[in-house]
Design a protein around this motif. Structure first.
Motif, mmCIF file in Angstrom:
data_model
loop_
_atom_site.group_PDB
_atom_site.id
_atom_site.type_symbol
_atom_site.label_atom_id
_atom_site.label_comp_id
_atom_site.label_asym_id
_atom_site.label_seq_id
_atom_site.Cartn_x
_atom_site.Cartn_y
_atom_site.Cartn_z
ATOM 1 N N ALA A 277 0.859 -1.300 0.130
ATOM 2 C CA ALA A 277 0.072 -0.002 -0.062
ATOM 3 C C ALA A 277 0.916 1.339 0.039
ATOM 4 N N GLY A 278 1.860 1.374 0.770
ATOM 5 C CA GLY A 278 2.804 2.419 0.760
ATOM 6 C C GLY A 278 3.469 2.634 -0.425
ATOM 7 N N ALA A 279 4.013 1.684 -1.274
ATOM 8 C CA ALA A 279 4.571 1.700 -2.230
ATOM 9 C C ALA A 279 3.602 1.973 -3.613
ATOM 10 N N GLY A 280 2.455 1.593 -3.306
ATOM 11 C CA GLY A 280 1.365 2.090 -4.257
ATOM 12 C C GLY A 280 1.170 3.569 -4.283
ATOM 13 N N ARG A 281 1.019 3.884 -2.983
ATOM 14 C CA ARG A 281 0.790 5.290 -2.884
ATOM 15 C C ARG A 281 1.940 6.087 -3.324
ATOM 16 N N TRP A 282 3.129 5.729 -3.483
ATOM 17 C CA TRP A 282 4.314 6.530 -4.207
ATOM 18 C C TRP A 282 3.949 6.286 -5.478
ATOM 19 N N LEU A 283 3.736 5.176 -5.917
ATOM 20 C CA LEU A 283 3.527 5.247 -7.663
ATOM 21 C C LEU A 283 2.644 6.058 -8.463
ATOM 22 N N THR A 284 1.436 6.411 -7.417
ATOM 23 C CA THR A 284 0.500 7.257 -7.794
ATOM 24 C C THR A 284 0.937 8.722 -8.186
ATOM 25 N N LEU A 285 2.266 8.865 -7.666
ATOM 26 C CA LEU A 285 2.774 10.283 -7.663
ATOM 27 C C LEU A 285 4.009 10.274 -8.766
ATOM 28 N N LEU A 286 4.406 9.138 -9.180
ATOM 29 C CA LEU A 286 5.753 9.147 -9.902
ATOM 30 C C LEU A 286 5.568 9.079 -11.464
ATOM 31 N N PRO A 287 6.472 9.777 -12.071
ATOM 32 C CA PRO A 287 6.227 9.722 -13.696
ATOM 33 C C PRO A 287 6.950 8.313 -14.282
ATOM 34 N N LEU B 61 -4.175 0.831 8.618
ATOM 35 C CA LEU B 61 -3.011 1.380 8.186
ATOM 36 C C LEU B 61 -3.048 1.085 6.737
ATOM 37 N N VAL B 62 -3.440 -0.145 6.302
ATOM 38 C CA VAL B 62 -3.239 -0.473 4.579
ATOM 39 C C VAL B 62 -4.398 0.279 4.070
ATOM 40 N N VAL B 63 -5.344 0.612 4.490
ATOM 41 C CA VAL B 63 -6.546 1.209 3.996
ATOM 42 C C VAL B 63 -6.143 2.726 3.889
ATOM 43 N N LEU B 64 -5.511 3.198 4.881
ATOM 44 C CA LEU B 64 -5.341 4.660 4.855
ATOM 45 C C LEU B 64 -4.317 4.941 3.541
ATOM 46 N N GLN B 65 -3.315 3.950 3.472
ATOM 47 C CA GLN B 65 -2.332 4.279 2.309
ATOM 48 C C GLN B 65 -3.176 4.007 1.033
ATOM 49 N N VAL B 66 -4.038 3.318 0.986
ATOM 50 C CA VAL B 66 -4.808 3.231 -0.240
ATOM 51 C C VAL B 66 -5.798 4.331 -0.604
ATOM 52 N N GLN B 67 -6.577 4.565 0.263
ATOM 53 C CA GLN B 67 -7.242 5.873 0.224
ATOM 54 C C GLN B 67 -6.351 7.048 0.015
ATOM 55 N N ALA B 68 -5.293 7.172 0.396
ATOM 56 C CA ALA B 68 -4.364 8.336 0.187
ATOM 57 C C ALA B 68 -3.834 8.277 -1.186
ATOM 58 N N ALA B 69 -3.629 7.095 -1.718
ATOM 59 C CA ALA B 69 -3.151 7.010 -3.176
ATOM 60 C C ALA B 69 -4.365 7.207 -4.104
ATOM 61 N N ARG B 70 -5.692 6.897 -3.883
ATOM 62 C CA ARG B 70 -6.679 7.349 -4.736
ATOM 63 C C ARG B 70 -7.075 8.858 -4.676
ATOM 64 N N ALA B 71 -6.820 9.251 -3.399
ATOM 65 C CA ALA B 71 -6.943 10.907 -3.439
ATOM 66 C C ALA B 71 -6.025 11.449 -4.232
ATOM 67 N N ALA B 72 -4.765 10.900 -4.443
ATOM 68 C CA ALA B 72 -3.861 11.499 -5.104
ATOM 69 C C ALA B 72 -3.924 11.419 -6.678
ATOM 70 N N ARG B 73 -4.489 10.042 -7.011
ATOM 71 C CA ARG B 73 -4.880 10.000 -8.339
ATOM 72 C C ARG B 73 -5.954 10.663 -8.924
ATOM 73 N N THR B 74 -7.135 11.016 -8.000
ATOM 74 C CA THR B 74 -8.289 11.423 -8.447
ATOM 75 C C THR B 74 -8.261 13.093 -8.222
ATOM 76 N N GLY B 75 -7.480 13.608 -7.510
ATOM 77 C CA GLY B 75 -7.479 15.054 -6.782
ATOM 78 C C GLY B 75 -8.724 15.322 -6.349
ATOM 79 N N ALA B 76 -9.661 14.371 -6.019
ATOM 80 C CA ALA B 76 -10.964 14.621 -5.326
ATOM 81 C C ALA B 76 -11.038 13.682 -3.851
ATOM 82 N N PRO B 77 -12.089 14.194 -3.275
ATOM 83 C CA PRO B 77 -12.410 13.165 -1.929
ATOM 84 C C PRO B 77 -12.410 11.903 -2.326
ATOM 85 N N VAL B 78 -12.123 10.710 -1.465
ATOM 86 C CA VAL B 78 -12.285 9.142 -1.934
ATOM 87 C C VAL B 78 -13.401 8.760 -1.097
#
Length: 230
Positions: A179-189, A213-230
């Motif tokens: 989940a933590g790595a996936g969160r980073w990947l949402t921001l990386l080119p 703690l897993v769900v938090l990282q996934v939700q943070a990743a989705r917020a980063a991908r969509t730019g909107a509330p998850v």
């Protein structure tokens, strides 16, 4: 036995705090993301839980338009001031503290922490992809849209390695690291399309969703991908 009991209570406090952050990210009615606690012991436990969660304790206030409750910011500030990194602290501890001060400066203009120079990234330069992914997962609270730092710049130079680490973590069923790595990947080119990141994050949440703690990282990743509330 007393130390074990304290550790158990701290883990429960961290899990509860993470659940509150998730609810706030989803737009739920969670006005008090950071627990103030009742009594000295509960208050100390709440501060320790905030320190463990790091900057993510105030993540909803950083990615959503609704400002956080000033009481939450005050508790977060107490945690920052109560747990400064020791001179011999690990790099991840120093970076986590730096990330907390960065978040606090955005939300509390009165906070003047002194020099705000970033810690160094020497321990990650040339690191193998497995170790890199592990360290980035620990520092996932630094992965916030629009908030650049030396760690995010280093990660941006190695998207394929982080993607490999994400896939490895999924295969090893290490849901927190995935989940933590996936969160980073949402921001990386330059992340390979073959990773299937969106489906991968859904799978991580499905399999590891009992852990806040897993769900938090996934939700943070989705917020980063969509730019909107998850």
């Amino acid at each position: 036995m007393e130390q074990s009991g304290t550790s158990t209570r701290l883990q429960a406090a961290v899990q509860g705090l993470a659940s509150g952050v998730v609810s706030a990210l989803r737009g739920g009615d969670h006005p008090h993301v950071v627990p103030a606690g009742d009594g000295a012991e509960a208050g100390d436990l709440a501060l320790a839980a905030v320190r463990v969660l790091g900057a993510d304790a105030l993540l909803p206030g950083l990615v959503r338009p609704t400002p956080p409750d000033p009481a939450e910011v005050a508790v977060f500030r107490k945690a920052v001031e109560a747990y400064p990194p020791r001179p011999d602290a690990a790099p991840t501890v120093r970076w986590s503290h730096w990330g907390m001060t960065r978040a606090l400066r955005r939300l509390d203009p009165s906070f003047l922490p002194g020099p705000s120079a970033e810690p160094d990234t020497g321990w990650l330069e040339g690191a193998g992809w497995q170790y890199l992914t592990h360290q980035l997962a620990v520092l996932a609270p630094l992965a916030v849209p629009g908030e650049e730092c030396a760690v995010s710049a280093l990660a941006a130079r190695r998207p394929v390695d982080v993607a490999r680490g994400f896939v490895r973590a999924v295969r090893r069923r290490d849901w927190r690291q995935a989940a933590g790595a996936g969160r980073w990947l949402t921001l990386l080119p330059g992340v390979p399309d073959t990773v299937g990141l969106e489906a991968g994050l859904d799978f991580v949440e499905l399999m590891g969703g009992q852990d806040p703690l897993v769900v938090l990282q996934v939700q943070a990743a989705r917020a980063a991908r969509t730019g909107a509330p998850v």
